[in-house]
Motif scaffolding. Sequence first.
Motif, mmCIF file in Angstrom:
data_model
loop_
_atom_site.group_PDB
_atom_site.id
_atom_site.type_symbol
_atom_site.label_atom_id
_atom_site.label_comp_id
_atom_site.label_asym_id
_atom_site.label_seq_id
_atom_site.Cartn_x
_atom_site.Cartn_y
_atom_site.Cartn_z
ATOM 1 N N ALA A 91 -13.848 -2.582 1.236
ATOM 2 C CA ALA A 91 -13.301 -1.725 2.292
ATOM 3 C C ALA A 91 -14.387 -1.364 3.312
ATOM 4 N N TYR A 117 0.837 -1.205 0.000
ATOM 5 C CA TYR A 117 0.000 0.000 0.000
ATOM 6 C C TYR A 117 0.872 1.255 0.000
ATOM 7 N N TYR A 138 -9.799 0.780 -0.571
ATOM 8 C CA TYR A 138 -10.415 2.089 -0.784
ATOM 9 C C TYR A 138 -9.681 2.873 -1.874
ATOM 10 N N ARG A 139 -8.344 2.935 -1.808
ATOM 11 C CA ARG A 139 -7.566 3.681 -2.808
ATOM 12 C C ARG A 139 -7.754 3.070 -4.200
ATOM 13 N N TYR A 153 -6.306 -5.627 2.639
ATOM 14 C CA TYR A 153 -5.923 -4.408 3.357
ATOM 15 C C TYR A 153 -6.892 -3.285 2.979
ATOM 16 N N SER A 154 -7.727 -2.886 3.926
ATOM 17 C CA SER A 154 -8.820 -1.951 3.691
ATOM 18 C C SER A 154 -8.399 -0.608 3.076
ATOM 19 N N PRO A 155 -7.356 0.055 3.568
ATOM 20 C CA PRO A 155 -6.971 1.324 2.936
ATOM 21 C C PRO A 155 -6.608 1.159 1.456
ATOM 22 N N ASN A 194 -14.644 0.891 6.812
ATOM 23 C CA ASN A 194 -14.204 2.148 6.200
ATOM 24 C C ASN A 194 -15.436 2.968 5.823
ATOM 25 N N TYR A 201 -1.499 -1.057 -5.227
ATOM 26 C CA TYR A 201 -2.753 -1.089 -4.464
ATOM 27 C C TYR A 201 -3.458 -2.430 -4.668
#
Length: 131
Positions: A104, A42, A78-79, A73-75, A109, A65
Amino acid sequence: YARAQNELGEYYRDGYYVVKDTVEAIYWFSQAAAQGLDVAQYNMGLCYEQGNGVAANAARAVEWYGRSASQGYSPAQYRLGECYYTGNGCTQNYSTAAEWYEKAAVQGNVDAHSRSMMAERLCQAACLYLV
């Protein structure tokens, strides 16, 4: 060692305890990312998206990403959703964006939840337009 390498990369990126050095940060992130650490992957994506320590390259950011997001991996999910939503580094695709936002959002999130609903509406509108 991967977590420690990633943390060292964050220190160099942000200038915590050391002189800020984005090139050194990339070195440590890449070491940890090569071992499959999701947060390091990330961080590599962020560096490529923002041009920190490397030349900005949105397509490479999407690749990183994607590796991280695929591990849950949630972040990163989202990205990646943001990239598909805007077409930054990839072909714009509201349906794919909604899928990543939803993944996410399931992990709590809040931003992803609202973006998922917006992307779904846009996808539905596009489908109605094509009919």
